[in-house]
Design a protein around this motif. Sequence first.
Motif, PDB file in Angstrom:
ATOM      1  N   LEU A   1       1.537  17.946 -16.440  1.00  0.00           N
ATOM      2  CA  LEU A   1       2.617  18.484 -17.278  1.00  0.00           C
ATOM      3  C   LEU A   1       2.461  18.028 -18.723  1.00  0.00           C
ATOM      4  N   ILE A   2       2.173  16.738 -18.909  1.00  0.00           N
ATOM      5  CA  ILE A   2       1.975  16.217 -20.257  1.00  0.00           C
ATOM      6  C   ILE A   2       0.758  16.864 -20.914  1.00  0.00           C
ATOM      7  N   ALA A   3      -0.310  17.048 -20.137  1.00  0.00           N
ATOM      8  CA  ALA A   3      -1.511  17.690 -20.682  1.00  0.00           C
ATOM      9  C   ALA A   3      -1.231  19.124 -21.117  1.00  0.00           C
ATOM     10  N   ALA A   4      -0.454  19.862 -20.305  1.00  0.00           N
ATOM     11  CA  ALA A   4      -0.121  21.247 -20.658  1.00  0.00           C
ATOM     12  C   ALA A   4       0.705  21.303 -21.937  1.00  0.00           C
TER      13      ALA A   4
ATOM     14  N   ALA B   1       0.818  -1.223   0.000  1.00  0.00           N
ATOM     15  CA  ALA B   1       0.000   0.000   0.000  1.00  0.00           C
ATOM     16  C   ALA B   1       0.837   1.251   0.000  1.00  0.00           C
ATOM     17  N   ALA B   2       2.044   1.186   0.539  1.00  0.00           N
ATOM     18  CA  ALA B   2       2.884   2.377   0.676  1.00  0.00           C
ATOM     19  C   ALA B   2       3.333   2.953  -0.653  1.00  0.00           C
ATOM     20  N   PRO B   3       3.819   2.154  -1.637  1.00  0.00           N
ATOM     21  CA  PRO B   3       4.276   2.728  -2.889  1.00  0.00           C
ATOM     22  C   PRO B   3       3.189   3.472  -3.654  1.00  0.00           C
ATOM     23  N   SER B   4       1.943   2.948  -3.608  1.00  0.00           N
ATOM     24  CA  SER B   4       0.882   3.634  -4.355  1.00  0.00           C
ATOM     25  C   SER B   4       0.612   5.014  -3.808  1.00  0.00           C
ATOM     26  N   SER B   5       0.682   5.190  -2.492  1.00  0.00           N
ATOM     27  CA  SER B   5       0.431   6.501  -1.905  1.00  0.00           C
ATOM     28  C   SER B   5       1.539   7.477  -2.197  1.00  0.00           C
ATOM     29  N   THR B   6       2.741   6.973  -2.353  1.00  0.00           N
ATOM     30  CA  THR B   6       3.861   7.878  -2.632  1.00  0.00           C
ATOM     31  C   THR B   6       3.977   8.214  -4.111  1.00  0.00           C
ATOM     32  N   THR B   7       3.561   7.291  -4.982  1.00  0.00           N
ATOM     33  CA  THR B   7       3.694   7.552  -6.412  1.00  0.00           C
ATOM     34  C   THR B   7       2.515   8.318  -6.989  1.00  0.00           C
ATOM     35  N   GLN B   8       1.377   8.306  -6.281  1.00  0.00           N
ATOM     36  CA  GLN B   8       0.198   8.975  -6.809  1.00  0.00           C
ATOM     37  C   GLN B   8       0.402  10.471  -7.059  1.00  0.00           C
ATOM     38  N   PRO B   9       0.988  11.254  -6.148  1.00  0.00           N
ATOM     39  CA  PRO B   9       1.202  12.673  -6.425  1.00  0.00           C
ATOM     40  C   PRO B   9       2.111  12.900  -7.619  1.00  0.00           C
ATOM     41  N   HIS B  10       3.176  12.065  -7.740  1.00  0.00           N
ATOM     42  CA  HIS B  10       4.081  12.226  -8.870  1.00  0.00           C
ATOM     43  C   HIS B  10       3.358  11.941 -10.177  1.00  0.00           C
ATOM     44  N   PHE B  11       2.490  10.918 -10.156  1.00  0.00           N
ATOM     45  CA  PHE B  11       1.714  10.607 -11.349  1.00  0.00           C
ATOM     46  C   PHE B  11       0.797  11.779 -11.720  1.00  0.00           C
ATOM     47  N   GLY B  12       0.214  12.439 -10.710  1.00  0.00           N
ATOM     48  CA  GLY B  12      -0.650  13.567 -10.987  1.00  0.00           C
ATOM     49  C   GLY B  12       0.098  14.735 -11.591  1.00  0.00           C
ATOM     50  N   VAL B  13       1.266  15.056 -11.077  1.00  0.00           N
ATOM     51  CA  VAL B  13       2.071  16.156 -11.617  1.00  0.00           C
ATOM     52  C   VAL B  13       2.496  15.857 -13.045  1.00  0.00           C
ATOM     53  N   ALA B  14       2.936  14.635 -13.286  1.00  0.00           N
ATOM     54  CA  ALA B  14       3.356  14.258 -14.632  1.00  0.00           C
ATOM     55  C   ALA B  14       2.194  14.341 -15.618  1.00  0.00           C
ATOM     56  N   THR B  15       1.019  13.938 -15.168  1.00  0.00           N
ATOM     57  CA  THR B  15      -0.159  13.991 -16.042  1.00  0.00           C
ATOM     58  C   THR B  15      -0.501  15.419 -16.423  1.00  0.00           C
TER      59      THR B  15
END
Length: 357
Positions: A26-29, A10-24
């Motif tokens: 950035l790619i959208a912009a 459960a720990a990796p998903s909580s830590t990677t979720q914010p990074h995934f959101g920022v990357a998304t």
Amino acid sequence: MSSNIDQPSAAPSSTTQPHFGVATWLIAAILIFAALYYANAIFAPVVCALFIIALVWPLQKRLQATMPKLLALAIVLLATIIVFLVFGSLISWGFGRVGRSLIAEADRFQAIYEQTATWLEGHGIIIAGLWAENLDVRWLMRVLQGITTHLNTTVTFWLVVLIYLLLGLLEVDELTEKIRHLKNQEAARVLIEGSRSIAEKFRHYMLIRTAMSIATGAFVWALAAAAGLQFAKEWGVIAFALNFIPFIGPFIATMFPTLFSLAQFEWWQSAVLVFICLNIIQFVIGSYIEPRVAGRALAISPFLVLFSVFFWTYLWGFFGAFIGVPITIALLTLCAQHPSTVWVSDLFGAPVETPEG
């Protein structure tokens, strides 16, 4: 045992979720800006039409309250066309006369330019060599010809804008009702209040910008006439038109008369004097009078203003240079409507007033 095994997963998903959101985001912009750049022929007329709708809607609303809607629309469209024809004719006249003079006396201007470059190099100014390679009189001629040609080849663009303007004015009331009946009332509130505030700021912006441009053109005209500079009226018209483009416009409106004064008087002191006087006019009107007249409603970070001008110029050319600041005003106004994005408006908007003492 099973609980111990489940915890590490459960720990990796909580830590990677914010990074995934920022990357998304950035790619959208990046994809959005790429679409705006490569499809500028589609998006630029739409943005221009929305900007004009925000400016003329109060007139349309007032007229259609006392006459048929289509008649009111025809009057608004006719008034818009007249304004743009007058504005475009003034710009073409000013740049056209100066450009023709530059072409007719290109050899003389080039000789004066080379003498100036040689004098600068003789006094150890290294940048003169760079000027000689890139910023000669032929480059200046290409700039003036490019501006005039661009003004004369935008008929298709403005026809598309007029079509969007016609359809947009017809659908403002209907679209407003659709937004009011959205299931997400918070989104409806942001759209309605944000659009109303953006339209008010656009009208305020254009009123202030037009008044300051008229004042700048009048003072430049008076200065050029008092100095005996050729094309005094033309320099005033050019200064008036270019003042609608922050930073870049006043810089060009200052440099052109300075170079022509050097060519006309053949005395570098006169060019320096004209340059100083023109900069005083631009500084007093642009940095002292305009901010006080505009007030906090249109206050934007100077860094963001400069970035907006260059960024939208890169995307959409001359039209982008003009519309860049209004787009920024619209984005900041929308950000101010929602608690999750209000920090963007606070960061790049009006400066915080600190109590004295």
